[in-house]
Design an enzyme around this catalytic site. Structure first.
Site, short mmCIF file in Angstrom:
data_model
loop_
_atom_site.label_atom_id
_atom_site.label_comp_id
_atom_site.label_asym_id
_atom_site.label_seq_id
_atom_site.Cartn_x
_atom_site.Cartn_y
_atom_site.Cartn_z
N LYS A 162 0.81 -1.20 0.00
CA LYS A 162 0.00 0.00 0.00
C LYS A 162 0.86 1.27 0.00
O LYS A 162 0.38 2.35 -0.34
CB LYS A 162 -0.85 0.06 1.29
CG LYS A 162 -1.77 -1.08 1.54
CD LYS A 162 -2.52 -0.81 2.87
CE LYS A 162 -3.18 -2.07 3.34
NZ LYS A 162 -3.71 -1.88 4.74
N GLY A 163 2.10 1.14 0.42
CA GLY A 163 2.91 2.31 0.74
C GLY A 163 3.06 3.35 -0.36
O GLY A 163 3.23 4.53 -0.09
N ASP B 280 14.37 -0.74 1.14
CA ASP B 280 15.01 -0.93 2.43
C ASP B 280 16.09 -2.02 2.24
O ASP B 280 17.19 -1.74 1.75
CB ASP B 280 13.91 -1.36 3.41
CG ASP B 280 14.27 -1.09 4.85
OD1 ASP B 280 15.45 -1.12 5.18
OD2 ASP B 280 13.35 -0.85 5.65
N GLU C 41 7.57 2.24 -6.06
CA GLU C 41 7.64 1.89 -4.63
C GLU C 41 7.73 3.16 -3.79
O GLU C 41 8.20 4.20 -4.27
CB GLU C 41 8.91 1.07 -4.37
CG GLU C 41 8.75 -0.43 -4.52
CD GLU C 41 8.04 -1.07 -3.33
OE1 GLU C 41 7.33 -0.36 -2.58
OE2 GLU C 41 8.20 -2.28 -3.15
N ASP C 42 7.33 3.04 -2.54
CA ASP C 42 7.54 4.15 -1.62
C ASP C 42 8.96 4.15 -1.07
O ASP C 42 9.58 5.19 -0.93
CB ASP C 42 6.52 4.12 -0.47
CG ASP C 42 6.50 2.79 0.25
OD1 ASP C 42 6.91 1.77 -0.34
OD2 ASP C 42 6.05 2.75 1.42
N LYS D 193 16.95 3.76 1.15
CA LYS D 193 17.76 3.67 2.38
C LYS D 193 18.90 2.71 2.12
O LYS D 193 18.83 1.54 2.48
CB LYS D 193 16.89 3.06 3.49
CG LYS D 193 16.32 3.99 4.50
CD LYS D 193 15.82 3.14 5.66
CE LYS D 193 14.68 3.78 6.37
NZ LYS D 193 14.17 2.93 7.46
N ASP E 269 3.69 3.73 6.63
CA ASP E 269 3.00 3.50 7.91
C ASP E 269 3.90 2.91 8.98
O ASP E 269 4.99 2.41 8.71
CB ASP E 269 1.84 2.52 7.69
CG ASP E 269 2.34 1.07 7.57
OD1 ASP E 269 3.29 0.83 6.79
OD2 ASP E 269 1.79 0.19 8.25
N ARG F 39 -0.06 6.98 7.56
CA ARG F 39 0.08 7.03 6.10
C ARG F 39 -0.39 8.36 5.52
O ARG F 39 0.07 8.78 4.46
CB ARG F 39 -0.74 5.90 5.45
CG ARG F 39 -0.19 4.50 5.65
CD ARG F 39 -0.83 3.55 4.65
NE ARG F 39 -0.73 2.16 5.04
CZ ARG F 39 0.29 1.35 4.73
NH1 ARG F 39 1.30 1.82 4.04
NH2 ARG F 39 0.30 0.08 5.11
N PHE G 58 13.50 5.48 11.02
CA PHE G 58 12.17 4.93 10.82
C PHE G 58 11.25 6.04 10.34
O PHE G 58 10.93 6.95 11.08
CB PHE G 58 11.63 4.32 12.12
CG PHE G 58 10.54 3.33 11.87
CD1 PHE G 58 9.39 3.69 11.18
CD2 PHE G 58 10.67 2.02 12.29
CE1 PHE G 58 8.38 2.79 10.91
CE2 PHE G 58 9.66 1.09 12.03
CZ PHE G 58 8.52 1.48 11.35
N VAL G 59 10.84 5.96 9.08
CA VAL G 59 10.04 7.04 8.51
C VAL G 59 8.60 6.62 8.26
O VAL G 59 8.32 5.46 7.93
CB VAL G 59 10.67 7.59 7.21
CG1 VAL G 59 11.90 8.41 7.50
CG2 VAL G 59 10.98 6.48 6.21
#
Ligand code: PRP
Length: 183
Positions: free
Chosen positions: A47-48, A108, A104-105, A135, A163, A169, A156-157
């Site tokens: 969902k990001g 990682d 993508e958001d 990241k 979320d 979100r 941590f964003v």
């Protein structure tokens, strides 16, 4: 406008909405140029990416088709032995004349995209990737992206689609979550 200064869960704004908006326009301009003579299919990873995806496609001036997927990675870190769980796939059968841009958001560990790209590459004419945030400090597999909004430190964003436990979100900025929320 939310008042992040009075929101104890938020430590600080990392990338503000204005900077995001500016960068999204730049990315869209580049995609416009690169895909002018292609059949662009934008693939949002739920969902990001939903807010970034919406803003990005609205800034494109070339024709683009829209698809969504929901995927997650699990298993060990390597592409060959890892597993990709596809909860929602692109419904259409024939992608052989489509040029996919996976949106993508955040990247990682890199596991999700490192498995998703080969999965789609078997079906489509071309596959490239676009992420709002990268990241690199967290990377576990060798992966680069074709379009990137911002390289960020290992914090941590949340916000602008991202979320923690399905919260935050809808915040307009990319924010650093206070460690006390998750520790
Ligand atoms: C996040 C993000 C990417 C993935 C990146 O999704 O949207 O898909 O993790 O991590 P990786 O590079 O380590 O593979 P998440 O599973 O949190 O789901 P969501 O987008 O629905 O929040």
């Amino acid at each position: 406008m939310y008042d992040y200064k009075n929101n104890e869960d938020i430590e600080k704004i990392l990338v503000d909405a204005e900077s995001i908006g500016k960068r999204v326009k730049e990315l869209a301009l580049q995609i416009d140029k690169d895909y002018a003579d292609k059949r662009l299919v934008m693939v949002g990873i739920l969902k990001g990416s939903f807010i970034f995806f919406g803003d990005l496609v609205r800034n494109l001036t070339i024709p683009a088709e829209i698809e969504f997927m929901k995927v997650s990675s699990y298993g060990s870190g390597t592409v060959s032995s890892g597993e990709l769980k596809v909860s929602l796939d692109i419904a259409r059968e024939d992608l052989s004349e489509c040029d996919l841009l996976v949106v993508e958001d955040i990247i990682d560990s890199g596991k999700t995209l490192s498995k998703l790209v080969p999965y789609l590459a078997k079906r489509a004419r071309s596959v490239r990737t676009c992420t709002l945030l990268d990241k690199p400090d967290r990377r576990e597999v060798d992966l680069s992206t074709d379009y990137c909004g911002f390289v960020i430190p290992d914090e941590f964003v949340v916000g602008y689609g991202l979320d923690y436990g399905e919260k935050y979100r809808t915040l307009p900025d990319v924010c650093v979550l206070s460690p006390k929320v998750y520790s």
